[in-house]
Design a protein around this motif. Structure first.
Motif, PDB file in Angstrom:
ATOM      1  N   HIS A   1       0.876  -1.177   0.000  1.00 29.07           N
ATOM      2  CA  HIS A   1       0.000   0.000   0.000  1.00 29.07           C
ATOM      3  C   HIS A   1       0.909   1.223   0.000  1.00 29.07           C
ATOM      4  O   HIS A   1       1.373   1.657   1.049  1.00 29.07           O
TER       5      HIS A   1
ATOM      6  N   HIS B   1      -4.270   6.852  -5.454  1.00 33.31           N
ATOM      7  CA  HIS B   1      -5.693   7.085  -5.186  1.00 33.31           C
ATOM      8  C   HIS B   1      -6.548   7.354  -6.416  1.00 33.31           C
ATOM      9  O   HIS B   1      -6.195   8.172  -7.254  1.00 33.31           O
TER      10      HIS B   1
ATOM     11  N   GLU C   1      -5.623   2.206  -5.503  1.00 31.32           N
ATOM     12  CA  GLU C   1      -6.559   2.159  -4.381  1.00 31.32           C
ATOM     13  C   GLU C   1      -7.864   2.800  -4.849  1.00 31.32           C
ATOM     14  O   GLU C   1      -7.899   4.010  -5.116  1.00 31.32           O
TER      15      GLU C   1
ATOM     16  N   SER D   1     -11.312   0.440  -1.011  1.00 31.95           N
ATOM     17  CA  SER D   1     -11.441   1.218   0.217  1.00 31.95           C
ATOM     18  C   SER D   1     -12.715   2.046   0.158  1.00 31.95           C
ATOM     19  O   SER D   1     -13.245   2.304  -0.920  1.00 31.95           O
TER      20      SER D   1
ATOM     21  N   HIS E   1     -13.587   5.760   1.389  1.00 37.95           N
ATOM     22  CA  HIS E   1     -13.080   7.014   1.968  1.00 37.95           C
ATOM     23  C   HIS E   1     -14.190   8.050   2.140  1.00 37.95           C
ATOM     24  O   HIS E   1     -14.052   8.991   2.904  1.00 37.95           O
TER      25      HIS E   1
ATOM     26  N   HIS F   1      -7.918  -0.933   4.841  1.00 40.17           N
ATOM     27  CA  HIS F   1      -8.261  -0.400   6.178  1.00 40.17           C
ATOM     28  C   HIS F   1      -9.753  -0.550   6.497  1.00 40.17           C
ATOM     29  O   HIS F   1     -10.485   0.442   6.585  1.00 40.17           O
TER      30      HIS F   1
ATOM     31  N   ASP G   1       0.629   2.176   3.649  1.00 41.94           N
ATOM     32  CA  ASP G   1      -0.166   3.359   3.262  1.00 41.94           C
ATOM     33  C   ASP G   1       0.721   4.604   3.292  1.00 41.94           C
ATOM     34  O   ASP G   1       0.287   5.677   3.712  1.00 41.94           O
TER      35      ASP G   1
HETATM   36 ZN   LIG Z   1      -7.152   4.675   1.952  1.00 45.52          ZN
END
Ligand SMILES: [Zn+2]
Ligand SMILES: [Zn+2]
Length: 276
Positions: A6, A39, A92, A118, A120, A164, A237
């Motif tokens: 990550h 991202h 991600e 993920s 967010h 996460h 991350d």
């Molecule tokens: Zn994240």
């Protein structure tokens, strides 16, 4: 096998760490494999080639990864440094149920080794700003978060691991919400993940956020193990040099103590198992 699964670079809107520096730093610290997971957050950020004007936040463009440039830079890194470190192509996906079609289209455009699913934002509202939590009770925002994740894993399958998984805890100003209350939803999420041959990640940023637990929590990890989950990836991350590869070996030890035997790396969306 020392791997970080990550990793963010300058291709993410919230990092300025050049990809080549990341690769050099990773080699320096003896890493065997790295997976870039920059991202993409549809709903709140736009694509560079979407035909709309990119919004800026200070000096940083508020945009998703510039995919053609990203893919080209990863290929350049692989040809230049591939003899010293395995470099994998990932992203991600910051998903929401209403953005699923955009991720389906993106996944079909390129060949990936690894995708982190993920959450967010929900309803395009961020957790870290409290926009999502505001006006909801602790019960409401916790349940809404896990319900969104459950709806996602039921309706979208082109991913490798959940990122996460209990992120909402990090931004819960009301304090720890008891695991027992959300356990039924989390159980359904984990059962779907296991059934589909997917996994979850252990995100070592819990150490830098000073959380007194792993991310996801040890309670979630124990439930995953109990349900027969075996696919785990470990990622820092990282957005900055000092975060790269951090706490990966501590986390491996902890996972072994919890009863897990393996962690995974990925190639062409398939897990490769390594001993913890
Ligand atoms: Zn994240
Ligand atoms: Zn991340």
């Amino acid at each position: 096998m020392f791997a970080d699964y990550h990793v963010h670079t300058e291709f993410s809107d919230d990092s300025v760490y050049p990809m080549e520096s990341v690769v050099r730093d990773a080699i320096q610290m003896g890493m065997d494999e790295i997976c870039f997971t920059d991202h993409v957050d549809y709903g709140v950020k736009d694509d560079w080639d979407a035909g709309v004007e990119i919004r800026w936040r200070g000096n940083e463009p508020f945009a998703n990864v510039d995919y053609p440039a990203y893919m080209a830079e990863i290929r350049r890194m692989q040809s230049e440094y591939g003899g010293r470190i395995h470099i994998r192509t990932g992203l991600e996906f910051g998903m929401q149920t209403h953005t699923i079609p955009q991720y389906k289209a993106l996944f079909a455009r390129y060949l990936f080794d690894f995708i982190i699913l993920s959450v967010h934002q929900i309803e395009n509202k961020e957790f870290w700003t409290q926009d999502f939590q505001r006006g909801r009770s602790q019960k409401e925002y916790n349940e809404r978060y896990y319900q969104e994740l459950l709806d996602l894993v039921r309706n979208y399958k082109n991913y490798s691991v959940l990122g996460h998984l209990d992120l909402i805890r990090r931004y819960d100003n009301a304090g720890d919400y008891p695991f027992e209350y959300t356990k039924p939803l989390i159980r359904e999420i984990l059962q779907t993940v296991i059934q589909d041959g997917k996994g979850i990640e252990v995100n070592t940023s819990s150490y830098r956020y000073g959380l007194n637990d792993l991310t996801p929590s040890e309670e979630i990890l124990r439930l995953y193990l109990e349900l027969g989950g075996t696919i785990l990836t470990i990622g820092s991350d990282s957005h900055k040099p000092e975060q790269l590869g951090a706490h990966i070996s501590d986390t491996r030890k902890r996972l072994k103590e919890l009863g897990f035997q393996n962690f995974c790396t990925y190639a062409e969306m398939k897990p490769v198992f390594h001993e913890l």
